[in-house]
Design a protein around this motif. Structure first.
Motif, PDB file in Angstrom:
ATOM      1  N   GLU A   1      16.480  43.033  20.410  1.00 43.76           N
ATOM      2  CA  GLU A   1      16.690  42.491  21.752  1.00 43.76           C
ATOM      3  C   GLU A   1      18.150  42.117  21.975  1.00 43.76           C
ATOM      4  O   GLU A   1      18.749  42.459  23.002  1.00 43.76           O
ATOM      5  CB  GLU A   1      15.797  41.264  21.969  1.00 43.76           C
ATOM      6  CG  GLU A   1      15.863  40.714  23.386  1.00 43.76           C
ATOM      7  CD  GLU A   1      14.921  39.528  23.595  1.00 43.76           C
ATOM      8  OE1 GLU A   1      15.184  38.735  24.515  1.00 43.76           O
ATOM      9  OE2 GLU A   1      13.933  39.396  22.839  1.00 43.76           O
TER      10      GLU A   1
ATOM     11  N   CYS B   1      20.367  45.345  22.095  1.00 45.42           N
ATOM     12  CA  CYS B   1      20.174  46.083  23.355  1.00 45.42           C
ATOM     13  C   CYS B   1      20.816  45.353  24.531  1.00 45.42           C
ATOM     14  O   CYS B   1      21.314  45.981  25.469  1.00 45.42           O
ATOM     15  CB  CYS B   1      18.687  46.298  23.619  1.00 45.42           C
ATOM     16  SG  CYS B   1      17.918  47.502  22.503  1.00 45.42           S
ATOM     17  N   ARG B   2      20.809  44.026  24.456  1.00 46.53           N
ATOM     18  CA  ARG B   2      21.445  43.246  25.525  1.00 46.53           C
ATOM     19  C   ARG B   2      22.959  43.449  25.496  1.00 46.53           C
ATOM     20  O   ARG B   2      23.595  43.554  26.539  1.00 46.53           O
ATOM     21  CB  ARG B   2      21.087  41.774  25.347  1.00 46.53           C
ATOM     22  CG  ARG B   2      21.397  40.895  26.550  1.00 46.53           C
ATOM     23  CD  ARG B   2      20.641  39.570  26.494  1.00 46.53           C
ATOM     24  NE  ARG B   2      20.840  38.869  25.238  1.00 46.53           N
ATOM     25  CZ  ARG B   2      19.876  38.603  24.370  1.00 46.53           C
ATOM     26  NH1 ARG B   2      18.629  38.989  24.611  1.00 46.53           N
ATOM     27  NH2 ARG B   2      20.124  37.946  23.248  1.00 46.53           N
ATOM     28  N   GLN B   3      23.532  43.544  24.300  1.00 43.47           N
ATOM     29  CA  GLN B   3      24.979  43.703  24.188  1.00 43.47           C
ATOM     30  C   GLN B   3      25.427  45.152  24.335  1.00 43.47           C
ATOM     31  O   GLN B   3      26.557  45.417  24.778  1.00 43.47           O
ATOM     32  CB  GLN B   3      25.464  43.139  22.851  1.00 43.47           C
ATOM     33  CG  GLN B   3      25.292  41.629  22.748  1.00 43.47           C
ATOM     34  CD  GLN B   3      26.062  41.033  21.588  1.00 43.47           C
ATOM     35  OE1 GLN B   3      26.959  41.652  21.025  1.00 43.47           O
ATOM     36  NE2 GLN B   3      25.727  39.799  21.226  1.00 43.47           N
TER      37      GLN B   3
ATOM     38  N   PRO C   1      23.684  48.051  26.076  1.00 45.58           N
ATOM     39  CA  PRO C   1      22.638  48.741  26.841  1.00 45.58           C
ATOM     40  C   PRO C   1      22.858  50.247  26.914  1.00 45.58           C
ATOM     41  O   PRO C   1      21.934  50.995  27.265  1.00 45.58           O
ATOM     42  CB  PRO C   1      22.743  48.098  28.231  1.00 45.58           C
ATOM     43  CG  PRO C   1      24.138  47.572  28.311  1.00 45.58           C
ATOM     44  CD  PRO C   1      24.486  47.149  26.913  1.00 45.58           C
TER      45      PRO C   1
END
Length: 381
Positions: free
Chosen positions: A81, A84-86, A88
């Motif tokens: 998570e 993926c947030r950092q 994308p």
């Protein structure tokens, strides 16, 4: 299992730059940076230098001009998570999640196997997610030279020109120059050597024949796998089984079954060192600034964060008062920290753990992690 035989090495007519795929292994907890870096939030997810960018984001950004969207990232399940947030931009099929840590041999080997099955002519470059490098342009020039050298059938490492007789890094003994179009700095590698004593490190530095081993490898995936198969056949077979299922609906099931059975070994021992003995390794000596941010002394040295008198302060909204003191404060709370008459201090304040040490002792922080683990205080690790 029946894995396909690796083809004999061939040449591709394509520009080597078009065959390049960047691999970013993002593993390790960084125990010497506790309590900032933890199992659930390792150091590559943090902005440790006050640059405004996390280490993993900075790694991606300096590779993107060379690789474009051709980036494969290897990290732990628990970090999906946050990663993926950092990042994308990374596609799901290029996000390789480890169910448990297995060292760099499995991580980089699986990346090589996946890329090989997609395109056996791929040249991969592996660059750890937790390094600080500048200037970026010199790094990119070295990577381009490494890619052209790899295209001649070499596993290529980027060696860092040593600035002091470090006992914390492995070294690469540089051999004769190589004649490679597009890579004027390319040399053969005589051998890799382990972290030396201070006296030995001083002789390395004086000789001018040695570079630091930063763990950066650029190589044809076929050649990486050929050496992996020869030296670690059990690991090779398991990784190929996972890779064969990777772009199918069986990916998760096969990975969950096979990954826990894989042997733990570093890529240096599994591939790089035996390949050097076989004459298959080259080096691009580089003089850009490089640091693996191994402890809080490194953060103090690298940080561009604000200073309160002679104390570097990292942390948004940190509240620090100093008088006749030097050192570094990393704060993840709104608690007031007052330093009076204390020199070269390291203070790391988080909501559930406080570290107080000195720069000289910052390498020993990992001992606190080991001790807390033995005491059963794993909730703060």
């Amino acid at each position: 299992m029946n894995t396909q035989n690796l083809p004999a090495p061939g040449s591709s007519a394509a520009d080597p730059m078009d065959r390049f795929y960047a691999v970013i292994p993002a593993g390790g907890v960084g125990t010497r940076l506790w309590p900032l870096s933890r199992a659930a939030a390792p150091k590559f997810l943090h902005d440790l230098t006050g640059s405004g960018s996390t280490l993993i984001r900075a790694t991606y950004d300096r590779l993107e001009p060379i690789s474009g969207s051709r980036v494969l990232l290897v990290t732990g399940d628990a970090h999906r998570e946050a990663v993926c947030r950092q990042l994308p931009e990374v596609a799901d099929e290029n996000l390789v999640l480890e169910t448990e840590p297995k060292d760099s041999g499995a991580a980089i080997g699986l990346a090589a196997a996946i890329l090989f099955l997609r395109d056996p002519d791929t040249i991969m470059g592996s660059f750890a997610a937790d390094q600080v490098i500048s200037p970026v342009e010199k790094f990119q020039d070295a990577v381009r030279e490494a890619i052209y050298t790899a295209a001649t059938g070499k596993i290529v490492t980027i060696g860092i020109k040593p600035t002091h007789p470090s006992t914390g890094f492995g070294y690469i003994r540089t051999g004769e120059p190589l004649v490679v179009a597009g890579a004027p700095s390319a040399h053969s590698v005589v051998k890799f050597v382990e972290k030396p004593s201070r006296e030995v490190a001083e002789t390395y530095l004086a000789s001018g024949e040695y570079n630091w081993n930063a763990g950066m490898f650029v190589a044809p995936v076929e050649l990486m796998l050929r050496h992996l198969k020869a030296n670690e056949p059990e690991l090779y077979e398991g990784l190929m089984e996972i890779a064969l299922a990777w772009d199918t609906p069986e990916r998760v099931a096969v990975k969950k079954r096979v990954w826990p059975t894989l042997p733990k070994i570093a890529i240096d021992y599994a591939v790089a060192e035996p390949a050097a003995d076989a004459g298959d390794v080259a080096v691009i000596p580089a003089d850009f600034s490089w640091d693996d941010v191994g402890d809080f002394a490194a953060i103090a040295r690298l940080s561009s964060a604000k200073e309160v008198k002679d104390v570097k302060v990292i942390g948004e909204g940190a509240r620090v008062f100093t008088e006749d003191s030097t050192g570094i404060v990393v704060s993840d709370t709104k608690r007031v920290i007052a330093l009076i008459g204390i020199q070269d201090v390291v203070v790391v304040d988080t909501p559930d753990a406080l570290l107080v040490t000195t720069r000289a002792h910052s390498q020993l922080v990992k001992n606190a992690v080991a001790g807390l683990k033995e005491q059963g205080d794993t909730d703060v690790l």
